[in-house]
Design an enzyme around this catalytic site. Sequence first.
Site, PDB file in Angstrom:
ATOM      1  N   TYR A 291       0.826  -1.213   0.000  1.00 13.07           N
ATOM      2  CA  TYR A 291       0.000   0.000   0.000  1.00 13.07           C
ATOM      3  C   TYR A 291       0.861   1.264   0.000  1.00 13.07           C
ATOM      4  O   TYR A 291       0.416   2.306  -0.467  1.00 13.07           O
ATOM      5  CB  TYR A 291      -0.889   0.035   1.254  1.00 13.07           C
ATOM      6  CG  TYR A 291      -2.236  -0.620   1.092  1.00 13.07           C
ATOM      7  CD1 TYR A 291      -2.344  -1.918   0.624  1.00 13.07           C
ATOM      8  CD2 TYR A 291      -3.400   0.059   1.448  1.00 13.07           C
ATOM      9  CE1 TYR A 291      -3.581  -2.524   0.501  1.00 13.07           C
ATOM     10  CE2 TYR A 291      -4.638  -0.536   1.328  1.00 13.07           C
ATOM     11  CZ  TYR A 291      -4.725  -1.826   0.854  1.00 13.07           C
ATOM     12  OH  TYR A 291      -5.948  -2.422   0.739  1.00 13.07           O
TER      13      TYR A 291
ATOM     14  N   LYS B  20       3.119 -15.519   1.923  1.00 14.00           N
ATOM     15  CA  LYS B  20       3.293 -16.209   0.641  1.00 14.00           C
ATOM     16  C   LYS B  20       4.778 -16.531   0.522  1.00 14.00           C
ATOM     17  O   LYS B  20       5.461 -16.145  -0.438  1.00 14.00           O
ATOM     18  CB  LYS B  20       2.788 -15.296  -0.493  1.00 14.00           C
ATOM     19  CG  LYS B  20       2.682 -15.971  -1.853  1.00 14.00           C
ATOM     20  CD  LYS B  20       1.588 -17.002  -1.966  1.00 14.00           C
ATOM     21  CE  LYS B  20       1.671 -17.724  -3.309  1.00 14.00           C
ATOM     22  NZ  LYS B  20       0.724 -18.867  -3.396  1.00 14.00           N
TER      23      LYS B  20
ATOM     24  N   ASP C 203      -3.129 -18.250  -0.044  1.00 14.31           N
ATOM     25  CA  ASP C 203      -4.156 -18.888  -0.880  1.00 14.31           C
ATOM     26  C   ASP C 203      -4.887 -19.969  -0.079  1.00 14.31           C
ATOM     27  O   ASP C 203      -6.117 -20.068  -0.097  1.00 14.31           O
ATOM     28  CB  ASP C 203      -3.568 -19.441  -2.189  1.00 14.31           C
ATOM     29  CG  ASP C 203      -2.293 -20.252  -2.008  1.00 14.31           C
ATOM     30  OD1 ASP C 203      -1.740 -20.280  -0.886  1.00 14.31           O
ATOM     31  OD2 ASP C 203      -1.835 -20.872  -2.989  1.00 14.31           O
TER      32      ASP C 203
ATOM     33  N   ASP D  99      -6.421  -6.995   3.992  1.00 15.05           N
ATOM     34  CA  ASP D  99      -7.554  -6.300   3.370  1.00 15.05           C
ATOM     35  C   ASP D  99      -8.498  -7.334   2.749  1.00 15.05           C
ATOM     36  O   ASP D  99      -9.721  -7.291   2.958  1.00 15.05           O
ATOM     37  CB  ASP D  99      -7.033  -5.345   2.287  1.00 15.05           C
ATOM     38  CG  ASP D  99      -8.154  -4.619   1.568  1.00 15.05           C
ATOM     39  OD1 ASP D  99      -9.061  -4.120   2.253  1.00 15.05           O
ATOM     40  OD2 ASP D  99      -8.131  -4.565   0.323  1.00 15.05           O
TER      41      ASP D  99
ATOM     42  N   ASP E 142     -12.363  -9.032   4.416  1.00 12.69           N
ATOM     43  CA  ASP E 142     -13.672  -8.970   3.748  1.00 12.69           C
ATOM     44  C   ASP E 142     -14.310 -10.359   3.703  1.00 12.69           C
ATOM     45  O   ASP E 142     -15.515 -10.518   3.930  1.00 12.69           O
ATOM     46  CB  ASP E 142     -13.550  -8.424   2.320  1.00 12.69           C
ATOM     47  CG  ASP E 142     -13.769  -6.915   2.247  1.00 12.69           C
ATOM     48  OD1 ASP E 142     -13.532  -6.242   3.271  1.00 12.69           O
ATOM     49  OD2 ASP E 142     -14.162  -6.407   1.180  1.00 12.69           O
TER      50      ASP E 142
HETATM   51  C1  IPM Z   1     -10.377  -1.157   4.167  1.00 14.24           C
HETATM   52  C2  IPM Z   1     -10.667  -0.504   2.847  1.00 14.24           C
HETATM   53  C3  IPM Z   1      -9.518   0.435   2.498  1.00 14.24           C
HETATM   54  C4  IPM Z   1      -8.260  -0.394   2.383  1.00 14.24           C
HETATM   55  C5  IPM Z   1      -9.744   1.288   1.235  1.00 14.24           C
HETATM   56  C6  IPM Z   1     -11.022   2.083   1.299  1.00 14.24           C
HETATM   57  C7  IPM Z   1      -8.569   2.199   0.954  1.00 14.24           C
HETATM   58  O1  IPM Z   1     -10.883  -1.458   1.863  1.00 14.24           O
HETATM   59  O2  IPM Z   1     -10.228  -0.451   5.175  1.00 14.24           O
HETATM   60  O3  IPM Z   1     -10.323  -2.391   4.206  1.00 14.24           O
HETATM   61  O4  IPM Z   1      -7.972  -0.947   1.310  1.00 14.24           O
HETATM   62  O5  IPM Z   1      -7.532  -0.484   3.372  1.00 14.24           O
HETATM   63 MG    MG Z   2     -10.951  -3.473   2.566  1.00 12.70          MG
END
Ligand code: IPM
Ligand code: MG
Length: 361
Positions: free
Chosen positions: A141, A192, A224, A248, A252
């Site tokens: 990032y 990884k 993975d 990240d 999710d």
């Molecule tokens: C998160 C979001 C952010 C990230 C974005 C909005 C920049 O997806 O906090 O997980 O990638 O960190």
């Molecule tokens: Mg995110």
Amino acid sequence: MSKKILVMPGDGIGPEIVAEARKVLDFLAAERGLDVVIDEAPIGGAGHDAAGHPLPEATLEKARAADALLLGAVGGPRYEKLERHLRPERGLLGIRAELELFANLRPAILYPQLAGASTLRAEVVAGLDVMIVRELTGGIYFGQPRGIETLADGQRKGFNTLVYTEAEIERIGRSAFETAAKRGGRLCSVDKANVLEVSELWREVMERLAPEYPDVELSHMYVDNAAMQLVRDPRQFDVIVTTNLFGDILSDAAAMLTGSIGMLPSASLNASGQGMYEPIHGSAPDIAGQGKANPLATVLSVAMMLRYSLSQSAMADAIEAAVGQVLDRGLRTPDIAAEGEATVGTAAMGDAVVEALAASD
Ligand code: IPM
Ligand code: MG
């Protein structure tokens, strides 16, 4: 002395969900003796609208002075055409970097009331309680060099750099070991290392730290496989520690196991205990302004704030219990409602949490 809280509603559904979280904070301040001073500042697209930048200088100044920050969400279609450095996401990434909020704690807990809302079978997710510790201020990032260049033959080349120093790995490792020691005592480091040198170093540093935490059992998993295991048998995990990008993605996936990304809070901490608290979902522009967003992830972020930055764990427990009660009562925003189930709006959900809080003690 009063603690300073900076509230940054941001964009999309941000202002709506933050308003509900504020009701909870205001209630605790007015009725339960929580000693806080609350200020507000724009960030993301709202920062751009107000001051021409996603992280206005005035917002950053207030952020530095705050003990804790509460963020809604950033981003929206209105801002997608802006130059990259002016886009809302830069405000979020900027504040993470400026305050050095390197340790991102993302718990994925399945409320038993919502077992039916998960896309996985109830028996696979029942009792799920995983903590993802995501490195937040390093890795791909932020690595340099990065950019898009035009090559001699006229085609363009995009590039980013995945880089971690030993010191960066060590500090997120320590956060993760400490987190695991307070929970189930199992830490899975996700990397990884079969392909990436950075991951090799990551693994080595985690191994080196392990003897200092004899109560924690360290294991390693390739990313993975970790993605697969998360959806196959998520309850095998206690604490996962991983890099910025892997975290990240995996967070999710973990969020969805719980039925809705609208339920999950997060804490981003720096070395001095200052923290930013935010729901892990985004700004959901498609439902912004309609009063149907789920405010519970933001309310639960306030609970994390009370626990990690304000030393008020009893109040944090009370908020979490209140959320459990409104779910028990059957209140559901559309994202957590089963098919055909009646739903309530954002404000009604927030009010119900405050009501449940008021009824406790
Ligand atoms: C998160 C979001 C952010 C990230 C974005 C909005 C920049 O997806 O906090 O997980 O990638 O960190
Ligand atoms: Mg995110």
